[in-house]
Design a protein around this motif. Structure first.
Motif, PDB file in Angstrom:
ATOM      1  N   LYS A   1      -7.425   0.826   0.629  1.00 14.54           N
ATOM      2  CA  LYS A   1      -8.911   1.253   1.384  1.00 14.54           C
ATOM      3  C   LYS A   1     -10.044   0.857   0.443  1.00 14.54           C
ATOM      4  N   TYR A   2      -9.890   0.548  -0.669  1.00 20.96           N
ATOM      5  CA  TYR A   2     -10.793  -0.140  -1.561  1.00 20.96           C
ATOM      6  C   TYR A   2     -11.424  -1.478  -0.974  1.00 20.96           C
ATOM      7  N   ASN A  40       0.797  -1.009   0.063  1.00 18.20           N
ATOM      8  CA  ASN A  40       0.154   0.080  -0.103  1.00 18.20           C
ATOM      9  C   ASN A  40       0.818   1.296  -0.038  1.00 18.20           C
ATOM     10  N   HIS A  84       2.529   4.745  -1.105  1.00 19.03           N
ATOM     11  CA  HIS A  84       2.119   5.996  -1.466  1.00 19.03           C
ATOM     12  C   HIS A  84       3.179   7.095  -1.223  1.00 19.03           C
ATOM     13  N   ASP A  92      -6.257  10.463  -5.957  1.00 17.85           N
ATOM     14  CA  ASP A  92      -6.204   9.361  -6.995  1.00 17.85           C
ATOM     15  C   ASP A  92      -7.763   8.691  -6.705  1.00 17.85           C
ATOM     16  N   ILE A  93      -8.088   8.295  -5.674  1.00 21.11           N
ATOM     17  CA  ILE A  93      -9.517   8.106  -5.327  1.00 21.11           C
ATOM     18  C   ILE A  93     -10.438   8.734  -5.777  1.00 21.11           C
ATOM     19  N   CYS A 112       2.253  -0.570  -4.731  1.00 25.74           N
ATOM     20  CA  CYS A 112       1.898   0.788  -4.655  1.00 25.74           C
ATOM     21  C   CYS A 112       0.494   1.360  -5.137  1.00 25.74           C
ATOM     22  N   HIS A 113       0.084   2.501  -4.886  1.00 30.72           N
ATOM     23  CA  HIS A 113      -1.343   2.662  -5.273  1.00 30.72           C
ATOM     24  C   HIS A 113      -1.548   3.071  -6.839  1.00 30.72           C
ATOM     25  N   ASN A 114      -0.403   3.782  -7.421  1.00 34.46           N
ATOM     26  CA  ASN A 114      -0.853   4.026  -8.715  1.00 34.46           C
ATOM     27  C   ASN A 114       0.343   4.168  -9.606  1.00 34.46           C
ATOM     28  N   ASP A 121      -3.071  -0.640  -6.620  1.00 34.65           N
ATOM     29  CA  ASP A 121      -4.272   0.228  -6.121  1.00 34.65           C
ATOM     30  C   ASP A 121      -4.259   0.097  -4.491  1.00 34.65           C
ATOM     31  N   ASN A 122      -5.255   1.053  -4.066  1.00 35.16           N
ATOM     32  CA  ASN A 122      -5.109   1.583  -2.591  1.00 35.16           C
ATOM     33  C   ASN A 122      -5.896   0.290  -1.843  1.00 35.16           C
ATOM     34  N   ASP A 150       2.963   7.162  -8.198  1.00 37.45           N
ATOM     35  CA  ASP A 150       3.672   6.477  -7.142  1.00 37.45           C
ATOM     36  C   ASP A 150       4.802   5.667  -7.527  1.00 37.45           C
TER      37      ASP A 150
END
Length: 277
Positions: free
Chosen positions: A57-58, A3, A5, A208-209, A33-35, A54-55, A38
């Protein structure tokens, strides 16, 4: 590293310490990483074996709530029009009161619910709101319920955001209009619970989100503070518009909730080879 970032500001700072950054980042067998942004930052700083997953949090489970409490509040509110300002910071409680005054002209029975990010600010919040001459009720640890003549209901408690996302059809996400320059809070939590998501422009901590949600019409960006009340009025006057935003939010969060599987697919071989599994 899971995760991962890195903000633009952090990247700019780390560039002055690239040898140190490389020494640190190369200790990791894998960086998830998130994206793509990053990924490029970590690569420039010397990281290797970097994958975009991706993150996380999803993949978080929906926020919990106490069903009897939800039933009690629903009974107290009845058929009143309601909206929520979630995880507010300094300046946003006043914005909520201003929006309430504007909305009350069209919706005389409207109830504005404010859930502060930091309940210990209750005295500051009370001082900020009372100048609007509105009836204010603090929930408190005794879980006081709103009366029919209360305008602003402030949930100054901890761990109840899931309850209020389930209660309200619309939520504006806090720290997107705050006096500290903003940064944003997690909009996925609201979308998962069928809450139409609104937010201001200052969501840089989770850019990003919010960008992805806006593109998918799963959330709605409000450019100025003045637009908050007009946007809320437009939505509250048309249930179909609210439902569309709610449905898009749910579809977006459902589409994204497989991030944990991507992460586990990446790290399981490492855990097996190292003897952890």
């Amino acid at each position: 590293l899971v995760n991962a970032h890195m903000s633009q500001k952090s990247f700019d700072n780390w560039k002055y310490l690239k040898p140190l950054a490389k020494k640190m980042l190369t200790t990791f067998d894998k960086i998830l990483c998130h994206n793509k942004t990053d990924k490029s930052y970590f690569e420039i700083l010397g990281g290797t074996n970097i994958t975009v997953t991706d993150n996380l949090k999803y993949s978080a489970t929906p926020l919990i709530y106490n069903p009897p409490d939800l039933q009690d509040i629903k009974q107290a509110i009845g058929s009143r029009t309601i909206w929520l300002y979630a995880s507010t910071h300094d300046g946003e409680e006043e914005l909520a009161c201003e929006a309430h005054l504007s909305l009350k002209k069209q919706f005389p029975d409207i109830l504005t619910v404010i859930v502060p990010r930091h309940p210990e600010r209750r005295e500051q919040i009370n001082d900020a709101c009372k100048k609007f001459k509105l009836n204010i009720k603090f929930r408190g640890t005794d879980k006081h319920l709103p009366n029919p003549d209360d305008d602003i209901y402030i949930a100054d408690t901890l761990g109840e955001l899931g309850l209020f996302y389930r209660l309200s059809p619309i939520a504006c996400i806090g720290r997107s209009f705050s006096n500290d320059g903003g940064g944003g809070h997690n909009p996925i939590e609201a979308a998962q619970l069928n809450c139409a998501v609104l937010h201001g422009k200052n969501v840089q901590n989770l850019q990003d989100i919010f960008d992805e949600m806006d593109v998918d019409k799963a959330s709605l960006e409000i450019d100025t503070q003045e637009e908050l009340s007009t946007t809320l009025a437009r939505l509250l006057n048309n249930e179909n518009n609210i439902k569309l935003l709610q449905d898009n939010g749910c579809m977006f969060s459902n589409k994204k909730n497989g991030v944990i599987d991507k992460v586990m697919n990446e790290i399981t071989p490492i855990l097996i080879s190292s003897g952890v599994l």
